[in-house]
Motif scaffolding. Sequence first.
Motif, PDB file in Angstrom:
ATOM      1  N   MET A 195       0.268   8.997  -5.959  1.00 29.42           N
ATOM      2  CA  MET A 195       1.477   9.121  -5.155  1.00 29.42           C
ATOM      3  C   MET A 195       2.725   9.114  -6.041  1.00 29.42           C
ATOM      4  O   MET A 195       3.629   9.938  -5.891  1.00 29.42           O
ATOM      5  CB  MET A 195       1.573   7.987  -4.129  1.00 29.42           C
ATOM      6  N   SER A 199       0.840  -1.192   0.000  1.00 25.39           N
ATOM      7  CA  SER A 199       0.000   0.000   0.000  1.00 25.39           C
ATOM      8  C   SER A 199       0.880   1.249   0.000  1.00 25.39           C
ATOM      9  O   SER A 199       2.085   1.191   0.280  1.00 25.39           O
ATOM     10  CB  SER A 199      -0.890   0.018   1.244  1.00 25.39           C
ATOM     11  N   ASP A 200       0.280   2.394  -0.303  1.00 24.90           N
ATOM     12  CA  ASP A 200       1.025   3.654  -0.288  1.00 24.90           C
ATOM     13  C   ASP A 200       1.636   3.903   1.085  1.00 24.90           C
ATOM     14  O   ASP A 200       2.787   4.343   1.198  1.00 24.90           O
ATOM     15  CB  ASP A 200       0.101   4.822  -0.652  1.00 24.90           C
ATOM     16  N   SER A 248      -0.901   5.843 -10.349  1.00 29.69           N
ATOM     17  CA  SER A 248      -0.896   6.182  -8.930  1.00 29.69           C
ATOM     18  C   SER A 248      -0.652   7.670  -8.718  1.00 29.69           C
ATOM     19  O   SER A 248       0.322   8.230  -9.235  1.00 29.69           O
ATOM     20  CB  SER A 248       0.195   5.380  -8.202  1.00 29.69           C
ATOM     21  N   GLN A 286       5.684   4.224   1.963  1.00 26.63           N
ATOM     22  CA  GLN A 286       6.240   5.439   2.556  1.00 26.63           C
ATOM     23  C   GLN A 286       7.056   5.153   3.809  1.00 26.63           C
ATOM     24  O   GLN A 286       7.878   5.974   4.220  1.00 26.63           O
ATOM     25  CB  GLN A 286       5.121   6.433   2.852  1.00 26.63           C
TER      26      GLN A 286
END
Length: 518
Positions: free
Chosen positions: A388, A110-111, A386, A115
């Motif tokens: 992101m 997942s994002d 995406s 991160q």
Amino acid sequence: MEKQVAIIGAGVSGLLACKYTVSKGFNPIVFEARNSIGGAWINTVETTKLQTPKPAYQFSDFPWPDSVTELFPNQYQVLDYLQSYAHHFDLLKHIKFSTKVLGIKYQGASDEEMQSWSLWGGNGEPFSSRGKWIVEAQDTQNQLSTEVYQVDFVILCTGRFSDVPNIPEFPPDKGPEAFHGDVIHSMDYANMDYESARDFVRGKRVTVVGFQKFAMDIAMECSIANGVEHPCRVLYRTEHWNVPDYNPWGVPLPYLYLNRFSELMVHKPGEGFLLSLLAIILAPLRLAFSKFVESDIEKKLRLAKFGMVPKHSFLQELNSCLIATVPQGFYDKVEEGSIILKKAPSFSFCKEGIKVQGEDTPLETDLVILATGFKGEKKLKDIFESKMFQDCILGSPDSSVPLYRECIHPRIPQLAVIGFSESVANLYTSEMRCRWIAELLDSTFKLPSIKEMEKDAEKWDQYRKQYSGRYYRRSCIGALHIWYNDQLCKDMGWNPKRKKGFFAELFEPYGPADYVSP
């Protein structure tokens, strides 16, 4: 299980990426939207020739044929050379022609999880058992037909000088819609065959906007077609140190800028105290070299006579990868009046043609050709689905694209970018990067932590801001070829010193032939 590598684009970088991944045992799939290889070389204008001298623009293990005697080959000769390379290494079987990639989507963590990673991809490896890229591709011959591919690694070789034209923005009612003539981009002009392009401009009052290579080439073609009866007007914002040749005052330019000694005069990303001190001590010599080249260009092109002497240094031009070769006879055309140079910091359109800021009388014209470049950053950003990845790939607006070794974004896993960062010899640079990527995929070395990679990319950004001025976002490594290649060599376990003897190592220019073998 065999890892699947996808390469997007079959220009120079795509061919190199294909060749070197194949050499490591991979079976890549190359997506190419057009029906042939060559990238930006497929569509050019008739007068366009190679910008880099032939010895610096060649594959390390596949020299130009003896039949090409010109120092600056034309479009057809370059395309033939690329075709020969592809056939020699049997690359065409890997390419899916007329297949446009609509977007790529990462499937895996997942994002939020990404991160939190401290290592690229979470494990510091180019592949992951969890992560895959989903590539959606469209058949350009039948746009209703799309296919989805799942791959383990993506190499983006989409280039930055094609497909997405940079169209200047204008206030309401002062853009092309206000003009009663035709407005096209240089891309549209290059897409015409040579005869159609000549017919299109013949008998028209043409204004070309821009002063880089495409603009000068198009202006030359218009002046040949129309002469002084309908002179071609060139609107430019900034004068540039475009070169008439690569031998200032009889000295080959590579001896001034493409050897180790020249790089001692420049502050380098990650340099130690001694190298920093040397760069300070040699700063007057750096200035002298720049003035030496500038004086030669001024004399040969008679720049002072035409009010075209740039205010910045030649070194900044080199560091911005903005150097272009002036078409032969360009300033002769200016002198005879078939090309008119007009400085215009800003302009807008009106019914009759163009209004330059601060002037009341419009420049009457029939056709405006915008040689204003391409939006390479938008092209790179838009391929990601995406949000992101779209946000992080380009970095902040006041920094250059944050790629480690100009190839890897620390926050985007299982993906490399080749050919976005520029140099004065893009083929030569792309080949080194593709070899580096191939070794990374083959686990020859591992990448440092995400923070270390980001810190390194930031140092390169600072270097560009120091030497490239307002053009730092072009991500150019023009004056630090050897220093950059040294980093790649050290990563791959190669000896970065490629010459025989101290003086040769210090003063002889470096080029593709120096990197034939590890």
